[in-house]
Enzyme design. Structure first.
Site, PDB file in Angstrom:
ATOM      1  N   HIS A   1       0.838  -1.422   0.053  1.00 32.34           N
ATOM      2  CA  HIS A   1      -0.063  -0.111  -0.066  1.00 32.34           C
ATOM      3  C   HIS A   1       0.948   1.156  -0.043  1.00 32.34           C
ATOM      4  O   HIS A   1       2.046   1.268   0.492  1.00 32.34           O
ATOM      5  CB  HIS A   1      -1.131   0.061   1.272  1.00 32.34           C
ATOM      6  CG  HIS A   1      -0.394   0.045   2.575  1.00 32.34           C
ATOM      7  ND1 HIS A   1       0.091  -1.006   3.235  1.00 32.34           N
ATOM      8  CD2 HIS A   1      -0.010   0.920   3.413  1.00 32.34           C
ATOM      9  CE1 HIS A   1       0.612  -0.799   4.314  1.00 32.34           C
ATOM     10  NE2 HIS A   1       0.554   0.375   4.415  1.00 32.34           N
TER      11      HIS A   1
ATOM     12  N   HIS B   1       4.125   7.045   3.824  1.00 30.06           N
ATOM     13  CA  HIS B   1       4.824   6.097   3.755  1.00 30.06           C
ATOM     14  C   HIS B   1       4.638   5.058   2.647  1.00 30.06           C
ATOM     15  O   HIS B   1       3.314   5.118   2.286  1.00 30.06           O
ATOM     16  CB  HIS B   1       5.112   5.198   4.945  1.00 30.06           C
ATOM     17  CG  HIS B   1       3.752   4.505   5.576  1.00 30.06           C
ATOM     18  ND1 HIS B   1       2.980   5.202   6.459  1.00 30.06           N
ATOM     19  CD2 HIS B   1       3.495   3.357   5.073  1.00 30.06           C
ATOM     20  CE1 HIS B   1       2.048   4.340   6.853  1.00 30.06           C
ATOM     21  NE2 HIS B   1       2.174   2.990   6.108  1.00 30.06           N
TER      22      HIS B   1
ATOM     23  N   GLU C   1       7.634   1.000   5.191  1.00 33.67           N
ATOM     24  CA  GLU C   1       7.073  -0.042   5.873  1.00 33.67           C
ATOM     25  C   GLU C   1       7.515  -1.266   5.140  1.00 33.67           C
ATOM     26  O   GLU C   1       7.057  -1.282   3.929  1.00 33.67           O
ATOM     27  CB  GLU C   1       5.413   0.165   6.236  1.00 33.67           C
ATOM     28  CG  GLU C   1       5.004  -0.727   7.192  1.00 33.67           C
ATOM     29  CD  GLU C   1       3.400  -0.557   7.178  1.00 33.67           C
ATOM     30  OE1 GLU C   1       2.641   0.070   6.471  1.00 33.67           O
ATOM     31  OE2 GLU C   1       2.843  -1.056   8.036  1.00 33.67           O
TER      32      GLU C   1
END
Ligand code: CO
Length: 132
Positions: free
Chosen positions: A7, A79, A128
């Site tokens: 994502h 992020h 991440e």
């Protein structure tokens, strides 16, 4: 080592307005808000054919994204999340490469272990990693 893009996370000052814009103007499949008290955020997931967008807004007074929104009051990309097969192996490899891994693996918004990597070590982008 990294696999699919899981994502892209966008911090927003008004979660309901951002979710409505993705649903309305952009015609996307938008989920319900979820509180993530362990991460200090409320999230809405948007499902696209090839990835997800995660809209984030602060939850609680000590939210890790409060400072980001102070600097970016209209919101912004916060992020990006890549998938890895083994989070512990990924953390060990990155530490050996000299990258700063921010804390120990924690359970993320999808119920899977995640770690974050310092943006200054990765071209100004907070990364991440999520165990797929
Ligand atoms: Co994320």
């Amino acid at each position: 080592m990294i696999g699919r893009l899981n994502h892209v996370a966008i911090a927003v000052p008004d979660l309901a307005a951002a979710a409505a814009q993705y649903k309305g103007a952009l015609g996307a499949e938008v989920g319900a808000p979820q509180n993530e008290p362990d991460h200090g955020v409320t999230v809405v997931f948007i499902t696209l054919p090839n990835t997800k967008i995660e809209l984030l807004t602060p939850l609680g007074p000590a939210s890790p994204i409060a400072g980001f929104l102070e600097k970016n009051p209209s919101g912004g990309i916060h992020h990006i999340c890549y998938e890895v097969a083994d989070i512990e192996a990924a953390a060990a490899r990155l530490k050996a490469e000299g990258a700063r891994v921010l804390g120990a693996p924690k359970i993320g918004a999808h119920g899977k272990p995640v770690i974050f990597l310092h943006p200054k070590d990765f071209t100004g982008t907070l990364i991440e990693l999520e165990q797929a």
